[in-house]
Design a protein around this motif. Structure first.
Motif, PDB file in Angstrom:
ATOM      1  N   HIS A  90       0.831  -1.203   0.000  1.00  0.00           N
ATOM      2  CA  HIS A  90       0.000   0.000   0.000  1.00  0.00           C
ATOM      3  C   HIS A  90       0.869   1.257   0.000  1.00  0.00           C
ATOM      4  O   HIS A  90       2.095   1.161  -0.081  1.00  0.00           O
ATOM      5  N   VAL A  91       0.219   2.407   0.085  1.00  0.00           N
ATOM      6  CA  VAL A  91       0.967   3.655  -0.038  1.00  0.00           C
ATOM      7  C   VAL A  91       2.007   3.825   1.068  1.00  0.00           C
ATOM      8  O   VAL A  91       2.974   4.558   0.891  1.00  0.00           O
ATOM      9  N   GLY A  92       1.786   3.153   2.192  1.00  0.00           N
ATOM     10  CA  GLY A  92       2.798   3.187   3.251  1.00  0.00           C
ATOM     11  C   GLY A  92       4.115   2.614   2.755  1.00  0.00           C
ATOM     12  O   GLY A  92       5.173   3.207   2.943  1.00  0.00           O
ATOM     13  N   HIS A  93       4.032   1.466   2.097  1.00  0.00           N
ATOM     14  CA  HIS A  93       5.232   0.890   1.494  1.00  0.00           C
ATOM     15  C   HIS A  93       5.756   1.822   0.401  1.00  0.00           C
ATOM     16  O   HIS A  93       6.957   1.998   0.244  1.00  0.00           O
ATOM     17  N   GLY A  94       4.799   2.382  -0.333  1.00  0.00           N
ATOM     18  CA  GLY A  94       5.162   3.250  -1.455  1.00  0.00           C
ATOM     19  C   GLY A  94       5.956   4.455  -1.007  1.00  0.00           C
ATOM     20  O   GLY A  94       6.829   4.941  -1.715  1.00  0.00           O
ATOM     21  N   ARG A  95       5.659   4.925   0.177  1.00  0.00           N
ATOM     22  CA  ARG A  95       6.342   6.117   0.655  1.00  0.00           C
ATOM     23  C   ARG A  95       7.844   5.882   0.822  1.00  0.00           C
ATOM     24  O   ARG A  95       8.654   6.645   0.286  1.00  0.00           O
ATOM     25  N   ALA A  96       8.178   4.857   1.572  1.00  0.00           N
ATOM     26  CA  ALA A  96       9.595   4.604   1.856  1.00  0.00           C
ATOM     27  C   ALA A  96      10.393   4.459   0.562  1.00  0.00           C
ATOM     28  O   ALA A  96      11.452   5.073   0.402  1.00  0.00           O
ATOM     29  N   VAL A  97       9.873   3.663  -0.358  1.00  0.00           N
ATOM     30  CA  VAL A  97      10.653   3.393  -1.564  1.00  0.00           C
ATOM     31  C   VAL A  97      10.671   4.579  -2.521  1.00  0.00           C
ATOM     32  O   VAL A  97      11.666   4.799  -3.216  1.00  0.00           O
ATOM     33  N   SER A  98       9.585   5.346  -2.550  1.00  0.00           N
ATOM     34  CA  SER A  98       9.568   6.487  -3.459  1.00  0.00           C
ATOM     35  C   SER A  98      10.513   7.578  -2.990  1.00  0.00           C
ATOM     36  O   SER A  98      11.269   8.158  -3.775  1.00  0.00           O
ATOM     37  N   GLU A  99      10.457   7.852  -1.695  1.00  0.00           N
ATOM     38  CA  GLU A  99      11.379   8.855  -1.156  1.00  0.00           C
ATOM     39  C   GLU A  99      12.823   8.426  -1.401  1.00  0.00           C
ATOM     40  O   GLU A  99      13.668   9.227  -1.801  1.00  0.00           O
ATOM     41  N   SER A 100      13.063   7.151  -1.165  1.00  0.00           N
ATOM     42  CA  SER A 100      14.403   6.628  -1.394  1.00  0.00           C
ATOM     43  C   SER A 100      14.795   6.791  -2.854  1.00  0.00           C
ATOM     44  O   SER A 100      15.905   7.203  -3.178  1.00  0.00           O
TER      45      SER A 100
ATOM     46  N   PRO B 237       6.499 -12.023  -6.761  1.00  0.00           N
ATOM     47  CA  PRO B 237       6.604 -11.441  -8.099  1.00  0.00           C
ATOM     48  C   PRO B 237       5.649 -10.265  -8.281  1.00  0.00           C
ATOM     49  O   PRO B 237       5.968  -9.292  -8.966  1.00  0.00           O
ATOM     50  N   ARG B 238       4.494 -10.358  -7.613  1.00  0.00           N
ATOM     51  CA  ARG B 238       3.520  -9.275  -7.770  1.00  0.00           C
ATOM     52  C   ARG B 238       3.946  -8.022  -7.014  1.00  0.00           C
ATOM     53  O   ARG B 238       3.728  -6.904  -7.473  1.00  0.00           O
ATOM     54  N   MET B 239       4.540  -8.243  -5.868  1.00  0.00           N
ATOM     55  CA  MET B 239       5.034  -7.086  -5.120  1.00  0.00           C
ATOM     56  C   MET B 239       6.162  -6.402  -5.892  1.00  0.00           C
ATOM     57  O   MET B 239       6.238  -5.173  -5.926  1.00  0.00           O
ATOM     58  N   MET B 240       6.989  -7.206  -6.498  1.00  0.00           N
ATOM     59  CA  MET B 240       8.068  -6.624  -7.296  1.00  0.00           C
ATOM     60  C   MET B 240       7.470  -5.788  -8.423  1.00  0.00           C
ATOM     61  O   MET B 240       7.932  -4.686  -8.709  1.00  0.00           O
ATOM     62  N   GLU B 241       6.453  -6.352  -9.046  1.00  0.00           N
ATOM     63  CA  GLU B 241       5.789  -5.656 -10.145  1.00  0.00           C
ATOM     64  C   GLU B 241       5.255  -4.308  -9.664  1.00  0.00           C
ATOM     65  O   GLU B 241       5.418  -3.281 -10.314  1.00  0.00           O
ATOM     66  N   GLU B 242       4.641  -4.319  -8.482  1.00  0.00           N
ATOM     67  CA  GLU B 242       4.061  -3.083  -7.955  1.00  0.00           C
ATOM     68  C   GLU B 242       5.133  -2.052  -7.630  1.00  0.00           C
ATOM     69  O   GLU B 242       4.944  -0.858  -7.842  1.00  0.00           O
ATOM     70  N   TYR B 243       6.228  -2.516  -7.107  1.00  0.00           N
ATOM     71  CA  TYR B 243       7.326  -1.595  -6.851  1.00  0.00           C
ATOM     72  C   TYR B 243       7.849  -1.021  -8.159  1.00  0.00           C
ATOM     73  O   TYR B 243       8.132   0.170  -8.272  1.00  0.00           O
ATOM     74  N   LYS B 244       7.961  -1.884  -9.145  1.00  0.00           N
ATOM     75  CA  LYS B 244       8.464  -1.415 -10.436  1.00  0.00           C
ATOM     76  C   LYS B 244       7.547  -0.353 -11.027  1.00  0.00           C
ATOM     77  O   LYS B 244       7.998   0.578 -11.681  1.00  0.00           O
ATOM     78  N   GLN B 245       6.254  -0.526 -10.767  1.00  0.00           N
ATOM     79  CA  GLN B 245       5.300   0.442 -11.310  1.00  0.00           C
ATOM     80  C   GLN B 245       5.469   1.829 -10.716  1.00  0.00           C
ATOM     81  O   GLN B 245       4.952   2.809 -11.250  1.00  0.00           O
ATOM     82  N   LEU B 246       6.156   1.903  -9.593  1.00  0.00           N
ATOM     83  CA  LEU B 246       6.427   3.228  -9.028  1.00  0.00           C
ATOM     84  C   LEU B 246       7.640   3.869  -9.699  1.00  0.00           C
ATOM     85  O   LEU B 246       8.016   4.983  -9.371  1.00  0.00           O
ATOM     86  N   GLY B 247       8.251   3.135 -10.603  1.00  0.00           N
ATOM     87  CA  GLY B 247       9.395   3.685 -11.320  1.00  0.00           C
ATOM     88  C   GLY B 247      10.676   3.660 -10.512  1.00  0.00           C
ATOM     89  O   GLY B 247      11.537   4.527 -10.679  1.00  0.00           O
ATOM     90  N   LEU B 248      10.806   2.672  -9.642  1.00  0.00           N
ATOM     91  CA  LEU B 248      11.992   2.628  -8.792  1.00  0.00           C
ATOM     92  C   LEU B 248      13.240   2.281  -9.599  1.00  0.00           C
ATOM     93  O   LEU B 248      13.203   1.414 -10.471  1.00  0.00           O
TER      94      LEU B 248
ATOM     95  N   PHE C 157       1.843  10.198  -7.899  1.00  0.00           N
ATOM     96  CA  PHE C 157       1.995   9.727  -6.520  1.00  0.00           C
ATOM     97  C   PHE C 157       3.279  10.264  -5.913  1.00  0.00           C
ATOM     98  O   PHE C 157       3.290  10.795  -4.802  1.00  0.00           O
ATOM     99  N   ARG C 158       4.354  10.130  -6.631  1.00  0.00           N
ATOM    100  CA  ARG C 158       5.651  10.557  -6.109  1.00  0.00           C
ATOM    101  C   ARG C 158       5.662  12.043  -5.807  1.00  0.00           C
ATOM    102  O   ARG C 158       6.191  12.488  -4.785  1.00  0.00           O
ATOM    103  N   PHE C 159       5.050  12.793  -6.687  1.00  0.00           N
ATOM    104  CA  PHE C 159       4.996  14.238  -6.485  1.00  0.00           C
ATOM    105  C   PHE C 159       4.076  14.588  -5.315  1.00  0.00           C
ATOM    106  O   PHE C 159       4.443  15.341  -4.414  1.00  0.00           O
ATOM    107  N   TYR C 160       2.898  14.003  -5.335  1.00  0.00           N
ATOM    108  CA  TYR C 160       1.923  14.301  -4.281  1.00  0.00           C
ATOM    109  C   TYR C 160       2.483  13.926  -2.913  1.00  0.00           C
ATOM    110  O   TYR C 160       2.400  14.686  -1.956  1.00  0.00           O
ATOM    111  N   LEU C 161       3.079  12.767  -2.858  1.00  0.00           N
ATOM    112  CA  LEU C 161       3.672  12.285  -1.615  1.00  0.00           C
ATOM    113  C   LEU C 161       4.704  13.252  -1.059  1.00  0.00           C
ATOM    114  O   LEU C 161       4.642  13.678   0.091  1.00  0.00           O
TER     115      LEU C 161
END
Length: 904
Positions: free
Chosen positions: A48-58, A136-147, A666-670
């Motif tokens: 979820h976005v909680g996970h998204g926060r840490a990795v996006s900021e990073s 594999p799905r979690m990896m996919e979701e992380y990739k979708q954030l453009g990490l 998301f990255r910008f809004y966050l």
RNA sequence: GCAGGAGUAGCGAAGUGGUCAAACGCGAGGGACUCAAGAUCCCUUCCCUUAGUGGGUUCAGAGGUUCGAAUCCUCUCUCCUGCACCA
């Protein structure tokens, strides 16, 4: 409009290109390295976005560093060890419909066919299947954030590479004497025959269960002992009687040499806490009305009946302290109020009845709030009559709390007179324990059952393994490590220091769960926080282990001694591990190149556990040059103002993000809506605004890309542009992401807006030429996909992700000019104000505006610009300056000698 | 209870000894543009006052230090988080 931006298409495109060209796969090179890590997620459902926060900021920070010329390694892995995955699996296996529905929902997010979903969830009875499905799905979701992650190095904490590394770590711990074995109380389920964590107990997440230590007071009863459990050993001087419940069956049990009397339920629990206890059988004699000798005070107390005594709390026998226990006082009064006839009926003799009547409350504790008989006071004021009154629970707590924190023992307590309750509690307990007048019993803080419905009790484990943070020298070393670690924000240091002081012994092995077998005792599994303190070091070599297809047995102690510690001769190591020398060398070099971790970006909540353990681990295992360099913290994520939870239905998953907004939005809004330590509140409406903003940026950049043309731009805008570059860069270098995006997005949009307002086409296009190329690079960390897309429109080759950071040109910044512009700006605002008023009052359009300024400001103001901005003729004069002071005298009436704006 | 953190405009927040009625974003109100909506642009948004640039009261509350405090100290109140085997 037809050309609405399709973020998902653009994002997909660039993500594929990045992956295909492997631009984020980092290998040692001549550049300065930067090893950045952020905690791996635990797999328990969708990200979820909680996970998204840490990795996006990073990721934003990593992308910046890459553009600044660093060789950045940003890896990611997955945490699967511990009990939760196992718990999920067990629940599904057991047919827990709630869990099954939940997981069908999770799986349903990825798989459309209902039959397939059911089948997949069913397969989760095998925990490995959960891991296999979600990772594999979690990896996919992380990739979708453009990490910009190097995915080659990915692993799970259950992988053998990781297990071997952890085993090696624990061997080091053992050698240093950091592992010890001790008795330890745990929450335990006799039905399941295993220790229970929060995840295994029903509703423990909302109503936590703790272990409470009771003191068992031993009352001599002939040759036997009645044992009464109490939380308040300091109140023994106030004891007036003993309570039993006539409904309860009591038993006798052999405890060592002694015989104890207690409830059957009490025995069943005590059985798990001491090995020397053995049931004899039911108690034959009646206890009612008889007397037993109380410990410590050595007075005979009568055994009386009550209803509130619960066979399943403690031992089913309760000592009565009516002065400080509301239940006791109410029950005693109830009994005393019975008529002699009624008492007789219960079975008391006449002399016993007399004794009962004579029982008086003995005051022992004085508090400012309740005086010296707290229980009596609260019962009288609330007018509780019977022991069945539910309010008694709360009253008990209040009295206990007040007594504990503010109470002093009085003259009835002999040697303890004047002592604080807090101190007396410990002292009296210890004295009674030493004299064998008391023993210890543990209970859960509330009645609880496991997920499968079994009763939860406390069991004492005999051979629990601990990590001993108090082992000689370790804390000092950890403190040194902490001292050398840069913290962001710095104020977290106090909390670290505090945590370090508090850390004592931590059980580090469990009987259940996924994880690494404890190397010295394979009945145990290394507990899942203890196995995740060094895992980031594995990133430095894991891809090479995989590439060379090394096997578990090759990753032995010798292997890690060599690769991680440089111990041993390569030849020897190669021989022992059967790994070729060049491979070993490559592994060692890779480790040496990437270590240490330059920065770890984590959630603040991890500070007292994970991060503290991590620093201890690094401090003990590695030399100083491999200690982590910096730790940065991010705050909580909530949704629509409240904590995300399934029941509230406000969990925003990364799948939602993908569908509705896209990564860049998301990255910008966050990053723009709160600073990095702050709580990020996901709000749908603001996310929409953020989307509109990014669309504007894209449109503007697109226009700039197509219209830009070399030419002259007025210095003010060159200066302002460079100031923004400077500010954004400075802020980003300090990981102040909010300020960075504010500058890179909002300040830039404003600058463009202003340019459009004052510039003719030719200059505007030149302005586009000036900013375009830099602006794209400026936003690349936060909006990498949008930036890549625009970068290609600019006709640039390669990726903007690999372009250099747009540095500002200090020489182009003219603060005086910018300040002057600001002054003009406010003047324009003022003029417009005045004009509005004039129009209203005079109902006619004024002819001209005269601006009088201080002489030194005169050069700042250009009548031409003012005229243009205001939309009517403006003349500027300096006050009290013969040269610039209204030389024509046409300005109308005489002006006062102070600056101002005048309209005629 | 112990420990850590926080309390600034309608909201999110910036500000850590003077340049602060307080950046920036959002929301709200008014206006321009438009057939209209959206987008965009302009203005307003603590209180009072006003042909503006003026004044007043503020930064949880109460004291204190200082020429000067949202910023430093003391106390109080409120809220959040953690307190161990649990990821």
């Amino acid at each position: 409009m037809g050309n609405e931006l399709d973020f998902s298409k653009i994002e997909k495109k660039w993500q594929q290109r990045w992956e295909k060209t492997r631009i984020f796969e980092a290998e040692p090179d001549g550049k300065k390295k930067f090893f950045f890590t952020t905690p791996y997620p635990y797999i328990s459902g969708s990200l979820h976005v909680g996970h998204g926060r840490a990795v996006s900021e990073s990721d934003i920070f990593c992308r910046y560093l890459r553009m600044k010329g660093y060789n950045v390694l940003y890896p990611m892995a997955f945490h699967i060890t511990g009990t939760p995955v196992l718990g999920i699996s067990a629940a599904i296996k057991a047919g827990d419909t709630e869990k099954i529905n939940l997981y069908e929902e999770y799986v349903g997010a990825y798989v459309t066919s209902k039959d397939k979903v059911k089948k997949i969830v069913k397969s989760f009875a095998n925990p490995q299947k959960i891991v296999d499905f979600f990772i594999p799905r979690m990896m996919e979701e992380y990739k979708q954030l453009g990490l910009s992650v190097d995915w080659r190095r990915q692993f799970t904490s259950g992988d053998m590479e990781h297990q071997q590394m952890v085993s090696w770590q624990f061997e080091q711990y053992r050698k240093k004497g950091y592992l010890i074995k001790e008795r330890y109380p745990v929450l335990y389920c006799p039905d399941d025959e295993s220790a229970m964590g929060e995840d295994d107990i029903q509703d423990a997440d909302s109503e936590p269960v703790e272990k409470i230590e009771f003191t068992l007071l031993k009352f001599s009863f002939g040759k036997k002992f009645l044992v009464a459990a109490t939380l308040r050993p300091e109140t023994v001087f106030g004891q007036t009687n003993l309570w039993i419940n006539p409904e309860v069956s009591y038993i006798e049990a052999e405890v060592g040499e002694e015989i104890w009397i207690m409830s059957e339920e009490g025995y069943e629990k005590l059985r798990y806490q001491r090995s020397d206890i053995k049931k004899i059988g039911y108690l034959k004699e009646s206890l009612l009305g008889k007397k037993a000798l109380a410990p410590m005070i050595h007075r005979e107390l009568m055994i009386l009946p009550s209803r509130f005594v619960d066979a399943d709390v403690g031992t089913g026998i309760v000592t009565s302290v009516p002065s400080d226990a509301p239940y006791d006082y109410v029950a005693l009064r109830e009994l005393q109020r019975l008529s002699a006839e009624q008492k007789k009926k219960i079975g008391f003799t006449l002399s016993q009845i007399e004794d009962i009547e004579e029982i008086e409350v003995i005051p022992i504790i004085t508090t400012a709030k309740y005086g010296d008989k707290a229980a009596v006071k609260v019962v009288e004021t609330t007018q509780v009559i019977t022991q069945d009154d539910p309010r008694l629970e709360k009253l008990t707590q209040e009295v206990y709390k007040e007594g504990y924190h503010a109470g002093t023992l009085n003259e009835n307590c002999e040697a303890y007179e004047g002592m604080l309750v807090k101190e007396a509690k410990e002292k009296m307990k210890h004295i009674m324990l030493a004299k064998h007048e008391a023993a210890i019993m543990y209970e859960p803080s509330r009645k609880a059952v496991s997920r499968s419905g079994g009763k939860i009790i406390v069991a004492l484990l005999d051979n629990q393994w601990f990590i001993d943070f108090n082992a000689p020298g370790w804390k000092e070393k950890a403190a040194e490590c902490l001292q050398k670690t840069k913290l962001l924000p710095e104020r977290t240091r106090a909390q670290f220091i505090d945590t370090f002081a508090w850390l004592d012994k931590r059980p580090c092995a469990r009987k259940r769960g996924l994880g690494t077998p404890f190397p010295f005792d394979t009945n145990w599994i290394i507990e899942s926080l203890s196995d995740s303190t060094l895992y980031m070091t594995l990133y430095t070599i894991n891809h090479l282990i995989r590439k060379n297809k090394l096997k578990r047995e090759q990753l032995s102690t010798v292997f890690f001694d060599y690769v991680y510690a440089g111990k041993g001769a390569m030849k020897e190591v190669a021989k022992k591990t059967k790994i070729k020398e060049p491979v070993l060398l490559e592994l060692r070099k890779s480790f040496e190149y990437w270590m240490p971790v330059d920065q770890r970006h984590t959630f603040t909540l991890h500070l007292p556990n994970h991060l503290s353990f991590m620093l201890f681990a690094f401090a003990s295992i590695f030399p100083e040059n491999y200690w982590p360099r910096a730790i940065s913290f991010h705050g909580l994520v909530v949704s629509e103002g409240s904590k995300m939870s399934k029941s509230k239905g406000n969990v925003i998953t990364l799948l939602d993000i993908k569908k509705k907004y896209g990564a860049d939005v998301f990255r910008f809004y966050l990053t723009n809506s709160t600073n990095i330590e702050g709580t990020f509140d996901w709000r749908e409406s603001e996310a929409q605004n953020a989307k509109a903003t990014i669309e504007r940026v894209y449109a503007t950049l697109q226009e700039a890309a197509t219209m830009r043309k070399k030419g002259a731009v007025r210095p003010l805008f060159i200066s302002r542009f460079n100031s923004i570059l400077k500010n954004a860069g400075e802020k980003l270098s300090q990981m102040k992401l909010r300020e960075y995006t504010a500058a890179a997005i909002f300040d830039m949009l404003r600058l463009v807006k202003d340019a459009k307002l004052v510039m003719e086409k030719k200059e505007l296009y030149a302005f586009y030429y000036l900013i375009g190329n830099s602006w794209v690079r400026l936003i690349a960390p936060v909006c990498p996909h949008t930036a890549e897309e625009v970068w290609s429109i600019f006709g640039k080759n390669g990726f903007v992700s690999l372009a250099s950071w747009p540095e500002h040109d200090e020489g182009q910044i003219d603060m005086k000019l910018e300040q002057a512009e600001h002054a003009v700006d406010t003047t324009v605002t003022d003029i417009l104000h005045v004009l509005a008023l004039v129009k209203e009052k005079q109902r006619k359009n004024p002819e001209k505006v005269y601006v009088y300024v201080l002489p030194h400001e005169y050069d700042t103001y250009s009548a031409k610009i003012l005229t243009k901005r205001v939309g009517m003729s403006v003349e500027v004069y300096a006050v009290n300056d013969p040269k610039k002071h209204d030389p024509t005298g046409k300005a109308g009436k005489a002006r006062p000698g102070k600056p101002g704006i005048y309209v005629e």
